[in-house]
Design a protein around this motif. Structure first.
Motif, short mmCIF file in Angstrom:
data_model
loop_
_atom_site.label_atom_id
_atom_site.label_comp_id
_atom_site.label_asym_id
_atom_site.label_seq_id
_atom_site.Cartn_x
_atom_site.Cartn_y
_atom_site.Cartn_z
N GLU A 72 0.85 -1.19 0.00
CA GLU A 72 0.00 0.00 0.00
C GLU A 72 0.88 1.24 0.00
N LEU A 73 0.41 2.27 -0.66
CA LEU A 73 1.06 3.58 -0.63
C LEU A 73 0.15 4.54 0.09
N HIS A 74 0.68 5.28 1.07
CA HIS A 74 -0.09 6.28 1.81
C HIS A 74 0.54 7.65 1.58
N VAL A 75 -0.25 8.56 1.00
CA VAL A 75 0.18 9.95 0.82
C VAL A 75 -0.55 10.73 1.90
N TRP A 76 0.16 11.02 2.97
CA TRP A 76 -0.49 11.46 4.20
C TRP A 76 0.32 12.56 4.86
N GLY A 77 -0.31 13.20 5.84
CA GLY A 77 0.37 14.27 6.56
C GLY A 77 1.29 13.72 7.63
N ARG A 78 2.57 13.92 7.44
CA ARG A 78 3.56 13.52 8.43
C ARG A 78 4.54 14.68 8.60
N PRO A 79 4.35 15.47 9.65
CA PRO A 79 5.13 16.70 9.80
C PRO A 79 6.63 16.46 9.75
N PRO A 80 7.38 17.39 9.12
CA PRO A 80 8.84 17.26 9.07
C PRO A 80 9.47 17.50 10.43
N GLY A 81 10.67 17.02 10.57
CA GLY A 81 11.41 17.29 11.79
C GLY A 81 11.12 16.34 12.93
N GLU A 82 10.49 15.20 12.66
CA GLU A 82 10.22 14.24 13.73
C GLU A 82 11.53 13.67 14.26
N LYS A 83 11.64 13.62 15.58
CA LYS A 83 12.84 13.07 16.18
C LYS A 83 12.76 11.55 16.23
N LYS A 84 13.86 10.90 15.86
CA LYS A 84 13.88 9.45 15.86
C LYS A 84 13.96 8.94 17.29
N GLY A 85 13.27 7.87 17.54
CA GLY A 85 13.24 7.27 18.87
C GLY A 85 12.46 5.98 18.82
N PHE A 86 12.01 5.54 19.99
CA PHE A 86 11.30 4.26 20.07
C PHE A 86 10.02 4.28 19.24
#
Length: 849
Positions: free
Chosen positions: A154-168
C-alpha cells in the motif's frame, strides 16, 4: 505468498492470540452485517443508539446534568425523531468539560487523541481500546471495498510533519509499516519541482492500493500525465480527509488507471462513510456511528444539505452523543445496487467553515471553486472569508499566468458571489498546509445557518471538468468469461447463467459456456445470443483429464475469468484455472456461485469443496441464508464471500390476463387453482405437495393443481397422484417456455422444497402478483414475508402445507399479498440489479490480477 501468510497466520497470531484483541472478530461481524436488509440495519443502529443514550445518562456526569437541564430522558426516545429534544454536543463543550465526559465507571487505559487543529484550536478527547479495535475493523472493511488485501503493498500519501525526532516510537512505526508493507509519502515533503521524481518512485513501488489526501494525489496524478509516466495500475485509490471533486477524480483515475473510492470521517469517531465498488454514494458505518443531518435544528430532507451530527455507538469511555462535527452532507435515498443494506450519503459538501457567504446571504458551496479554476493556469489557490464577509483569494500562479487571468478570476467569482461582493485577489508563492498536512480550498469565519438559505453549486451539465483524453475506458479490453456448468438443463441455476450471458455489457464482457456433462435442453437459446458452447465429457468423480482439457481450453480461448456454478464444476474449474498458469503464464481469476445450500456430507467432497473455495477469488451466495451456511461450512475468509441475489425481469413476469390463462389451461373460473413451477426432482418434494393437495380437495372438491416442469421424479409422482385418486385434478404440463403467460391463471403459488437458495420460480410468481405458500427453508423467508406476501410452513409436513393453502385461498387480503410480493421483487430482485452486481464483481476480481 506473503499476503496469504500475513492474512492467515501472522496477523491473526499477533492480533488475536498475542495481543488478545477482537479486531478480526469485529471485522467478521461487519462483513456479515453489511448485507442485512436496510430495515434490519436501521433497527440495529437504533438499538445501539438507545444503549449509548442510557449509558451516557447513567454513567457520565456531563450528559446526566445536560439531559436534566433539557428535561429529557433516554427512556423517552421511541423513534429517531425523538432525538430532536436532546442537546447538541459542540467542540466548545468538549474543550470546556472534557473531564466530565469520561464515564465514572470506566476502568482501564484511555487512548488520547485530538483534532487536527485546522481552526487553530485543537480539541482533545479519548477512547477505549475496544473502540479502537472496532474502528480498525470498520476501516479494514472499507479498504476491502477498494480492493485492499492485508499484507499487500500500500502507498499512503499522508500528513507527516517534518522534523520528527527518531526514537522508540518512530522505530516501532517503521517496523509496523514494513510488516504491513506500507510506504508513506509525506504531504509536507512534496515539492512542485520534484513531483516527477515522486511519480517514478511510486511507479517503481507498484502499490496494490493507494490511500491519500485528495489534493496531493491530484497533484501527483497531474504530474504523472504531464511527464508521461505510466504507473502500474493498483486496484483502487482511496481519497480521504478532503472532498474529491469530479475533475480531480477524473485526473487521478486517468493517471493511476484505477477507480477512486472516496471516504469520509473525522478524528472524533473515525470512519463515517465510504464508497463501495458501485460508487453510488458513501455507505455509512451504521454499526458504529449514528448519523443525523440537520437543517435549522430539524432533520434535513433527503437530497438537501444538512449539518452532520454523529453519535458514537462504540465508545463507552468518552462517548460523543449528538456531536456536531461542523461538516455538511446530503443523504441519498434508496438502496445501493451493490446489495448492502447500509444507508448512504450522496455527498459531503465540506465543513460549515468551508461554505462562503455571498450577497443576499447566498451560500456558495466549496465545490463551486474547483469548477471556476479548472481551466486556468493556477497551481494552487485558497478562498478565505473573514468575519466581515470580505473574501480574499490567494493564488499560486502557474507558468502561463498573466494579468488577464486575474481579471477573469475576478469576473467568475463575482458571478457566484454577487457583483458587489467585497473581493481581493492576491498572488502568493505558497499556501501553507494545515497542521495535519491538508490543503483547504475554502476557509470561512462567517457562521452559516443551513435552514434559512440555499446553496449555490456548479451546473455539472454545463461545467464539465476538462478532459485529458482517453480516460479509463481506453485502457479496457473485452474480458473473456467462461461459465462452467454441468449442462444447461431446465432449472433455475441454468436460467441465471443464460440471463448473465445475455444481459451483461458485451462491449466489456465476451462470454462462453463450458458444459461438463451435456448441452441440456436450454442450450438452443444460446444461438440467438451468439454465445458459443463447448462440451467436455466428464467421467465419474474428479476427472484429471477434464481438468487438463479445461486448462488447455482456457489458454486457447484467452479466458480472463472463470465463473463456475455448483460444486463439481467448481472443483474442476478452480483446479483448471490453477493449471492454466503453465499454459498461458497467468491464472484466470475464479468466481464461484453457490446457487443452493446443499453441501456434500462425504468428507472427501467437503475437503474438495473447501480446496476449490481457497483457489477462488470470490464466492457468491445467492441469499443471506446461503451465505451464513457457507461461512459455517467453508470456514473461509468472509472477505471473499459476497451476496448477490438472483433477479427476474419484472417486465416479463407481471400480473396478466387471469381469465385467458385459465381458459388456456382448461381450469374453471370459480375453483381454487394451485400452481407450482419447479424441476421434478427429489429436493423440490412434490410428493409432500401432492399429499397436501389431497387434503385440500376434502374441503375444496373442485380444486386443481398444475405442475410445470419435468425431471427424474415424474413417474413416481404420477403414481402418487393415481394412488390418491387425483387424476383429472392434478396436471403435469412438463417443461414450458410460456410460464409468464401461465402464472396469472393460478390463484396462488406453492413450493414444497426441502432446500433452496434463492428460488427463481418464487421470484417469478411474486413478480406476477401471486400470493405464495412455501416451506421455511434456505432463502425462501427472504422472498416470502410470512403474513404479508404469503405463508411459510415447515418442510415435509403435508398437513401444515394444506392448511396454509386453504388459509391463503380464503383470506380477504389475498390480492394485497400479491401486490406486496411484486413490490418486494421490484425493489430487491430485479434482473438489472443482479447483472449490475455481477459486472461490478467481475471488475473487482479482475483488479486482483
Amino acid at each position: 505468498m506473503y499476503a496469504s501468510l500475513f492474512q492467515s497466520v501472522l496477523f491473526p497470531l499477533y492480533e488475536t492470540h498475542l495481543r488478545k484483541r477482537d479486531t478480526l472478530r469485529a471485522l467478521s461481524e461487519l462483513e456479515q452485517s453489511q448485507w442485512r436488509r436496510p430495515e434490519e440495519v436501521a433497527e440495529d443502529a437504533f438499538r445501539r443508539l438507545l444503549e449509548a443514550l442510557r449509558h451516557a445518562e447513567q454513567n457520565i456526569p456531563f450528559y446526566r446534568r445536560r439531559f436534566a437541564e433539557y428535561g429529557v430522558r433516554a427512556s423517552q426516545v421511541k423513534a429517531p425523531e425523538d432525538l430532536a429534544a436532546f442537546p447538541i454536543l459542540t467542540k466548545e463543550d468538549v474543550r470546556k468539560h472534557g473531564e466530565e465526559l469520561v464515564a465514572e465507571t470506566f476502568q482501564g487505559k484511555l487512548h488520547p487523541s485530538s483534532t487536527g487543529g485546522s481552526t487553530g484550536d485543537p480539541m482533545r478527547f479519548a477512547f477505549d481500546h475496544a473502540t479502537y479495535e472496532r474502528r480498525v475493523a470498520a476501516a479494514m472493511r472499507a479498504d476491502g471495498w477498494a480492493g485492499a488485501e492485508m499484507g499487500e503493498k500500500e502507498l499512503h500519501v499522508w500528513g507527516r510533519p517534518p522534523g520528527e525526532k527518531k526514537g522508540f516510537a518512530t522505530t516501532k512505526r517503521a517496523i509496523h509499516e514494513a510488516v504491513w508493507r506500507r510506504k508513506y509519502i509525506s504531504t509536507f515533503h512534496l515539492r512542485a519541482d520534484r513531483l516527477g521524481e515522486t511519480v517514478r518512485e511510486i511507479a517503481a513501488y507498484a502499490p496494490r492500493v493507494v490511500v491519500g489526501y485528495t489534493t496531493p494525489l491530484f497533484l501527483i496524478a497531474r504530474a504523472a500525465l504531464e511527464h508521461g509516466i505510466e504507473i502500474p495500475p493498483p486496484r483502487g485509490i482511496i481519497t480521504a480527509a478532503e472532498k474529491v471533486f469530479d475533475h480531480q477524480r477524473e485526473v487521478i483515475e486517468r493517471a493511476f488507471g484505477a477507480p477512486v473510492f472516496d471516504r469520509y470521517g473525522c478524528r472524533e469517531v473515525m470512519l463515517i462513510g465510504a464508497e463501495c465498488e458501485r460508487h453510488e454514494g458513501l455507505h455509512l458505518h451504521a454499526e458504529g456511528v449514528f448519523v443525523e443531518l440537520l437543517s435549522g435544528g430539524r432533520p434535513a430532507a433527503v437530497g438537501t444539505p444538512g449539518e452532520v451530527v454523529v453519535t458514537d455507538l462504540y465508545n463507552r469511555a468518552m462517548p460523543f452523543i449528538r456531536y456536531r462535527n461542523e461538516d455538511v452532507a446530503i443523504a441519498k435515498a434508496g438502496a445501493c445496487a451493490c446489495g448492502r443494506g447500509l444507508p448512504r450519503l450522496a455527498s459531503v459538501e465540506g465543513r460549515t467553515l468551508d461554505l462562503i457567504l455571498g450577497e443576499d446571504s447566498r451560500i456558495v458551496a466549496g465545490e463551486m471553486f474547483p469548477f471556476l479554476f479548472k481551466d486556468l493556469p493556477v497551481e494552487r489557490y485558497q478562498v478565505h472569508q473573514r468575519a466581515d464577509r470580505t473574501v480574499t483569494l490567494k493564488i499560486v500562479p502557474g507558468p502561463d499566468y498573466g494579468p488577464e487571468v486575474t481579471k477573469l478570476v475576478d469576473e467568475r467569482l463575482r458571478l457566484v458571489l454577487g457583483p458587489n461582493a467585497p473581493l481581493d485577489v492576491q498572488l502568493v508563492r505558497d499556501i501553507p498546509l494545515t497542521a495535519a498536512g491538508k490543503h483547504r480550498v475554502t476557509v470561512s469565519e462567517v457562521p452559516v445557518d443551513l435552514g434559512s438559505v440555499t446553496i449555490t453549486r456548479p451546473n455539472r451539465e454545463r461545467d464539465q471538468p476538462t478532459s485529458l483524453g482517453g480516460g479509463l475506458g481506453s485502457r479496457r479490453l473485452r474480458t473473456r468469461v467462461a461459465h462452467v456448468v454441468l449442462g444447461l438443463r431446465a432449472g433455475g441455476l441454468e436460467r441465471v447463467v443464460l440471463d448473465l450471458v445475455q444481459g451483461m455489457d458485451r462491449a466489456r464482457f465476451d462470454p462462453m459456456i463450458i458444459a461438463l456433462d451435456e448441452p441440456g435442453e436450454l442450450a438452443p437459446r444460446l444461438a440467438p445470443m451468439d454465445v458459443p458452447l463447448r462440451l467436455l465429457r466428464r467421467g465419474q468423480g474428479l476427472d484429471p483429464a477434464v481438468i487438463g482439457d479445461l486448462a488447455e481450453l482456457f489458454g486457447r480461448e484467452g479466458i480472463d475469468l472463470v465463473h463456475t456454478h455448483n460444486p463439481r464444476p467448481h472443483v474442476h474449474g478452480a483446479l483448471a484455472a490453477l493449471a492454466a498458469r503453465r499454459v498461458i503464464g497467468k491464472r484466470p481469476r475464479v468466481v464461484h456461485t453457490k446457487h443452493g445450500r446443499n453441501y456434500p456430507d462425504d468428507a472427501g467432497r467437503v475437503l474438495a469443496s473447501r480446496m476449490a473455495s481457497a483457489l477462488s477469488d470470490r464466492i457468491v451466495a445467492v441469499s443471506d441464508d446461503a451465505r451464513r451456511v457457507a461461512l459455517e461450512i467453508e470456514r473461509g475468509s468472509a472477505r471473499r464471500l459476497v451476496t448477490i441475489r438472483n433477479g427476474v425481469d419484472t417486465r416479463v413476469y407481471e400480473p396478466g390476463d387471469a381469465a385467458r390463462a385459465r381458459q388456456a389451461l382448461d381450469v374453471p373460473a370459480d375453483v381454487l387453482h394451485v400452481g407450482c413451477v419447479a424441476r421434478l426432482s427429489a429436493e423440490k418434494d412434490h410428493a409432500t405437495l401432492i399429499q397436501a393437495f389431497a387434503r385440500v380437495r376434502t374441503s375444496h372438491p373442485g380444486a386443481r393443481l398444475t405442475l410445470v416442469g419435468d425431471g427424474p421424479e415424474r413417474e413416481a409422482l404420477e403414481a402418487l397422484v393415481k394412488k390418491f385418486g387425483l387424476q383429472g385434478a392434478v396436471h403435469f404440463l412438463g417443461h414450458r417456455d410460456d410460464v409468464p403467460v401461465l402464472l396469472p391463471g393460478f390463484d396462488l403459488f406453492t413450493l414444497a422444497s426441502r432446500t433452496e437458495g434463492t428460488s427463481l420460480t418464487l421470484l417469478e410468481a411474486a413478480a406476477a402478483g401471486l400470493p405464495i405458500v412455501a416451506t421455511r427453508v434456505g432463502g425462501n423467508p427472504e422472498i416470502v414475508t410470512h403474513g404479508e406476501t404469503g405463508l411459510l410452513v415447515p418442510a415435509g409436513e403435508p398437513a401444515a402445507l394444506a392448511d396454509a393453502i386453504s388459509s391463503v385461498w380464503t383470506r380477504p387480503d389475498r390480492a394485497q399479498m400479491g401486490r406486496a410480493g411484486r413490490a418486494l421483487v421490484q425493489a430487491r430482485y430485479g434482473i438489472g440489479q443482479m447483472i449490475s452486481a455481477y459486472e461490478t464483481l467481475y471488475a473487482e476480481v479482475l483488479r486482483l490480477a
